[in-house]
Design an enzyme around this catalytic site. Structure first.
Site, PDB file in Angstrom:
ATOM      1  N   ASP A  39       0.857  -1.195   0.000  1.00  0.00           N
ATOM      2  CA  ASP A  39       0.000   0.000   0.000  1.00  0.00           C
ATOM      3  C   ASP A  39       0.884   1.233   0.000  1.00  0.00           C
ATOM      4  OD1 ASP A  39      -1.914   2.117   0.908  1.00  0.00           O
ATOM      5  OD2 ASP A  39      -3.230   0.422   1.377  1.00  0.00           O
ATOM      6  N   ASP A  79       4.315   1.486  -4.352  1.00  0.00           N
ATOM      7  CA  ASP A  79       3.347   2.033  -5.304  1.00  0.00           C
ATOM      8  C   ASP A  79       3.292   1.137  -6.537  1.00  0.00           C
ATOM      9  OD1 ASP A  79       2.039   3.784  -7.304  1.00  0.00           O
ATOM     10  OD2 ASP A  79       2.267   5.302  -5.737  1.00  0.00           O
ATOM     11  N   ALA A  90      -6.704   1.228  -5.535  1.00  0.00           N
ATOM     12  CA  ALA A  90      -7.258   2.026  -6.640  1.00  0.00           C
ATOM     13  C   ALA A  90      -7.738   3.359  -6.092  1.00  0.00           C
ATOM     14  CB  ALA A  90      -8.430   1.308  -7.307  1.00  0.00           C
ATOM     15  N   ASN A  98      -2.955   5.364 -12.301  1.00  0.00           N
ATOM     16  CA  ASN A  98      -2.935   4.580 -11.071  1.00  0.00           C
ATOM     17  C   ASN A  98      -3.685   3.260 -11.228  1.00  0.00           C
ATOM     18  OD1 ASN A  98      -2.390   4.582  -7.985  1.00  0.00           O
ATOM     19  ND2 ASN A  98      -4.563   4.094  -8.150  1.00  0.00           N
ATOM     20  N   TYR A 104     -13.659   6.599 -13.585  1.00  0.00           N
ATOM     21  CA  TYR A 104     -13.459   5.566 -12.571  1.00  0.00           C
ATOM     22  C   TYR A 104     -14.034   4.228 -13.044  1.00  0.00           C
ATOM     23  CZ  TYR A 104     -14.492   2.697  -8.492  1.00  0.00           C
ATOM     24  OH  TYR A 104     -14.624   1.640  -7.630  1.00  0.00           O
ATOM     25  N   ARG A 132     -30.380   2.713  -3.396  1.00  0.00           N
ATOM     26  CA  ARG A 132     -29.128   1.989  -3.589  1.00  0.00           C
ATOM     27  C   ARG A 132     -29.163   0.669  -2.823  1.00  0.00           C
ATOM     28  NH1 ARG A 132     -29.049   5.068  -7.022  1.00  0.00           N
ATOM     29  NH2 ARG A 132     -27.524   6.673  -7.562  1.00  0.00           N
ATOM     30  N   ARG A 161     -27.447  15.500  -8.333  1.00  0.00           N
ATOM     31  CA  ARG A 161     -26.095  15.510  -8.876  1.00  0.00           C
ATOM     32  C   ARG A 161     -26.112  14.857 -10.256  1.00  0.00           C
ATOM     33  NH1 ARG A 161     -22.831  12.958  -3.844  1.00  0.00           N
ATOM     34  NH2 ARG A 161     -24.364  11.339  -4.317  1.00  0.00           N
TER      35      ARG A 161
END
Length: 332
Positions: free
Chosen positions: A30, A55, A79, A96, A145, A225, A286
């Site tokens: 990590d 990394d 991530a 990344n 993402y 959700r 949003r």
């Protein structure tokens, strides 16, 4: 030994804890950009945990970690995962998430590690064409993402065909809750998830909780959700690991409850559990928030023999106990 990338973060740390309780030795890799060394130190109390600060965008660092340890499988959480940030800074996410994962996979091949459980997301589906969402649902992610996660899923298919690297991709819906014994929990800065943000509004330095949109075509006008408890989610990772160990082919599964709760329902449950009136402000919708996201989890049930056990109330109660502990840690 199991390599857990991102093991100092929220979901990764709960997986490390579960692995330790099953008697596994764990290597956490990590970079601590969003994880916490305090979490690693807590995990070391419960079994053999080695930690490498490294990394994934540096091939030599991850290759060295694999070369110097007897790794039998990888569980890959590392991530960046903030949807909004991915839209404003896609470069950060592609470098990344995608390039970092390629380095990990190539290092696995170089060191003959051929099994990986990958932390994917329901974001790969994009706007739902139907509810509940099964694994065959069209994949049209609407933000970078989600696109990075789908790209990695495609790469994993190619690496299976070309190099016999077997993977299980677990597509999360909304993860919630904390360790039942309050040893670890969700610790993000900034926090973007609904339940911890509602709960943070109960403390002395609280801000008014902002509810985005109350005019959706749902039971009470707010987004619905599928909230999956963290311990149920992690149980699926252990089952996926066992599935691969037993010779399972590359596969993918939705992880959710097959049910949904609206933002208002979650908010009201938080008020009931905390016994506090939480200040709330309703804002406009949003961009990119679908009205409903609910998983069809029947494939994970039938293939992995997995079934979620914990209720939304359990998730909120454990999250609240953790938030009280975290408030003391961070506020002093």
């Amino acid at each position: 030994m199991i390599l857990v990338t991102g093991g100092a973060g929220y979901i990764g740390s709960h997986c490390v804890l579960a692995l330790l309780e099953k008697g596994f030795k764990v290597l956490i890799f990590d970079n601590l950009s969003t994880g916490h060394i305090e979490t690693v130190n807590e995990l070391k109390k419960y079994g053999q945990v080695d930690f490498i600060k490294g990394d994934l965008t540096n091939f030599d660092e991850i290759n060295s970690a694999l070369k110097s340890n007897q790794i039998e499988a990888v569980i890959h959480f590392a991530a960046f995962s903030q949807v909004g940030e991915s839209t404003t800074n896609p470069q950060k996410y592609y470098l990344n998430n995608v390039c970092g994962t390629l380095n990990l996979l190539n290092a696995m091949l170089e060191n003959s590690v051929k099994r990986i459980v990958f932390s994917s997301t329901a974001s790969i589906y994009g706007e739902p064409s139907y509810i509940p969402i099964d694994e065959a649902h069209p994949k049209s992610p609407i933000n970078p993402y989600g696109k990075t996660k789908l790209m990695i899923e495609n790469i994993l298919d190619d690496y299976d065909q070309a190099y016999d690297l077997k993977s299980v991709r677990l597509r999360y819906f909304n993860v919630a809750g904390a360790d039942l014994k309050t040893r670890i929990g969700e610790w993000h800065e900034p926090e973007t998830h609904l339940i911890p943000n509602v709960l943070k509004s109960t403390f002395g330095n609280a801000k008014t909780f902002q509810m985005f949109g109350d005019d959706y075509e749902t039971k009470d006008g707010t987004c619905v959700r599928d909230y999956i408890n963290i311990e149920d989610l992690i149980n699926a990772h252990l089952l996926a690991l066992e599935y691969l160990k037993n010779g399972g082919e590359t596969n993918y599964f939705n992880l959710g409850t097959n049910d949904g709760n609206s933002v208002k329902e979650v908010f009201n449950a938080c008020q009931k559990i905390t016994g506090k009136n939480i200040p709330v402000e309703v804002k406009s919708r949003r961009a990119g928030d679908p009205a409903k996201l609910i998983a069809d989890n029947s494939k994970a049930k039938s293939v992995l023999n997995w079934s979620p056990k914990n209720t939304l109330e359990t998730s909120i109660k454990t999250a609240y106990e953790w938030e009280k502990k975290l408030n003391k840690i961070t506020e002093g």
